[in-house]
Design a protein around this motif. Structure first.
Motif, PDB file in Angstrom:
ATOM      1  N   LEU A  21      58.661  23.660  47.160  1.00  0.00           N
ATOM      2  CA  LEU A  21      58.544  24.850  46.327  1.00  0.00           C
ATOM      3  C   LEU A  21      58.040  24.520  44.922  1.00  0.00           C
ATOM      4  N   VAL A  22      58.459  23.396  44.389  1.00  0.00           N
ATOM      5  CA  VAL A  22      57.975  22.994  43.057  1.00  0.00           C
ATOM      6  C   VAL A  22      56.470  22.737  43.103  1.00  0.00           C
ATOM      7  N   ARG A  23      56.006  22.089  44.187  1.00  0.00           N
ATOM      8  CA  ARG A  23      54.560  21.861  44.327  1.00  0.00           C
ATOM      9  C   ARG A  23      53.811  23.186  44.447  1.00  0.00           C
ATOM     10  N   GLN A  24      54.352  24.124  45.215  1.00  0.00           N
ATOM     11  CA  GLN A  24      53.704  25.427  45.369  1.00  0.00           C
ATOM     12  C   GLN A  24      53.674  26.180  44.042  1.00  0.00           C
ATOM     13  N   ARG A  25      54.777  26.087  43.274  1.00  0.00           N
ATOM     14  CA  ARG A  25      54.802  26.758  41.978  1.00  0.00           C
ATOM     15  C   ARG A  25      53.768  26.151  41.036  1.00  0.00           C
ATOM     16  N   THR A  26      53.605  24.842  41.095  1.00  0.00           N
ATOM     17  CA  THR A  26      52.594  24.171  40.269  1.00  0.00           C
ATOM     18  C   THR A  26      51.197  24.628  40.666  1.00  0.00           C
ATOM     19  N   MET A  27      50.953  24.727  41.972  1.00  0.00           N
ATOM     20  CA  MET A  27      49.639  25.194  42.436  1.00  0.00           C
ATOM     21  C   MET A  27      49.376  26.629  41.980  1.00  0.00           C
ATOM     22  N   LEU A  28      50.397  27.489  42.044  1.00  0.00           N
ATOM     23  CA  LEU A  28      50.226  28.871  41.592  1.00  0.00           C
ATOM     24  C   LEU A  28      49.953  28.932  40.091  1.00  0.00           C
ATOM     25  N   SER A  29      50.666  28.116  39.336  1.00  0.00           N
ATOM     26  CA  SER A  29      50.454  28.081  37.889  1.00  0.00           C
ATOM     27  C   SER A  29      49.026  27.661  37.565  1.00  0.00           C
ATOM     28  N   ASN A  30      48.546  26.626  38.252  1.00  0.00           N
ATOM     29  CA  ASN A  30      47.171  26.167  38.018  1.00  0.00           C
ATOM     30  C   ASN A  30      46.163  27.223  38.441  1.00  0.00           C
ATOM     31  N   ALA A  31      46.440  27.931  39.546  1.00  0.00           N
ATOM     32  CA  ALA A  31      45.535  28.987  40.003  1.00  0.00           C
ATOM     33  C   ALA A  31      45.484  30.126  38.988  1.00  0.00           C
ATOM     34  N   LEU A  32      46.647  30.529  38.492  1.00  0.00           N
ATOM     35  CA  LEU A  32      46.674  31.595  37.486  1.00  0.00           C
ATOM     36  C   LEU A  32      45.895  31.196  36.234  1.00  0.00           C
ATOM     37  N   ARG A  33      46.148  29.977  35.767  1.00  0.00           N
ATOM     38  CA  ARG A  33      45.433  29.515  34.575  1.00  0.00           C
ATOM     39  C   ARG A  33      43.936  29.443  34.828  1.00  0.00           C
ATOM     40  N   GLY A  34      43.543  29.019  36.030  1.00  0.00           N
ATOM     41  CA  GLY A  34      42.121  28.948  36.367  1.00  0.00           C
ATOM     42  C   GLY A  34      41.472  30.314  36.405  1.00  0.00           C
ATOM     43  N   HIS A  35      42.158  31.297  37.029  1.00  0.00           N
ATOM     44  CA  HIS A  35      41.598  32.652  37.094  1.00  0.00           C
ATOM     45  C   HIS A  35      41.513  33.275  35.709  1.00  0.00           C
ATOM     46  N   LEU A  36      42.533  33.051  34.892  1.00  0.00           N
ATOM     47  CA  LEU A  36      42.483  33.572  33.527  1.00  0.00           C
ATOM     48  C   LEU A  36      41.369  32.910  32.715  1.00  0.00           C
ATOM     49  N   ALA A  37      41.138  31.628  32.963  1.00  0.00           N
ATOM     50  CA  ALA A  37      40.060  30.933  32.250  1.00  0.00           C
ATOM     51  C   ALA A  37      38.704  31.508  32.631  1.00  0.00           C
ATOM     52  N   GLU A  38      38.545  31.923  33.899  1.00  0.00           N
ATOM     53  CA  GLU A  38      37.289  32.562  34.321  1.00  0.00           C
ATOM     54  C   GLU A  38      37.061  33.861  33.559  1.00  0.00           C
ATOM     55  N   LEU A  39      38.144  34.521  33.180  1.00  0.00           N
ATOM     56  CA  LEU A  39      38.039  35.778  32.445  1.00  0.00           C
ATOM     57  C   LEU A  39      38.014  35.560  30.932  1.00  0.00           C
ATOM     58  N   GLY A  40      38.048  34.295  30.519  1.00  0.00           N
ATOM     59  CA  GLY A  40      37.959  33.973  29.103  1.00  0.00           C
ATOM     60  C   GLY A  40      39.289  33.882  28.391  1.00  0.00           C
ATOM     61  N   ILE A  41      40.374  33.873  29.144  1.00  0.00           N
ATOM     62  CA  ILE A  41      41.698  33.771  28.546  1.00  0.00           C
ATOM     63  C   ILE A  41      42.237  32.378  28.835  1.00  0.00           C
ATOM     64  N   VAL A  42      42.506  31.611  27.789  1.00  0.00           N
ATOM     65  CA  VAL A  42      42.988  30.239  27.949  1.00  0.00           C
ATOM     66  C   VAL A  42      44.464  30.204  27.567  1.00  0.00           C
ATOM     67  N   SER A  43      45.275  29.595  28.436  1.00  0.00           N
ATOM     68  CA  SER A  43      46.701  29.485  28.141  1.00  0.00           C
ATOM     69  C   SER A  43      47.152  28.061  28.393  1.00  0.00           C
TER      70      SER A  43
END
Length: 130
Positions: A9-31
């Motif tokens: 579950l920790v690995r899955q949460r890390t993957m989701l966090s990276n996916a969210l950050r990646g999608h937001l970066a595509e939209l120009g939002i960096v976190s």
């Protein structure tokens, strides 16, 4: 088994966090990485929505944010189960007591080299080496 499930579950949460950050970066939002853990991920999707991005972008981010928070809840639940099992297990309590007594035992000091540094595994280091 609980430790493996938690690790998954920790690995899955890390993957989701990276996916969210990646999608937001595509939209120009960096976190930052820690921003996903400290604030609600749905706040990121609200930011996308107020910025005027397309509705499908918000829907996808909401799904990922919901999964992120659900996995976090499950990790906390597994942590509590591990603690309960640890307290109920005789062998686990015995191991914990032996570790506590080992911590209070005096440490065996390693010999020092001529340079005054501790040497690994008791080997004496010559000046200028390692």
């Amino acid at each position: 088994m609980l430790h493996r499930a938690r690790q998954l579950l920790v690995r899955q949460r890390t993957m989701l966090s990276n996916a969210l950050r990646g999608h937001l970066a595509e939209l120009g939002i960096v976190s930052a990485k820690a921003a996903m853990e400290q604030e609600s991920c749905s706040g990121s999707s609200r930011m996308v929505w107020t910025a005027g991005f397309l509705r499908p972008s918000r829907g996808i981010l909401d799904v990922l944010a919901h999964q992120y928070s659900a996995i976090g809840t499950e990790i906390v639940s597994i942590d509590k189960s591990i603690i309960v099992l640890h307290r109920a297990c005789v062998a686990s309590r015995r191991l914990r007591r032996s570790q506590a007594s080992a911590r209070s035992a005096p440490r065996q000091w390693l010999p020092r080299s001529a340079t005054g540094r501790r040497s690994p595994r008791g080997a004496v280091l010559q000046p200028g080496s390692g």
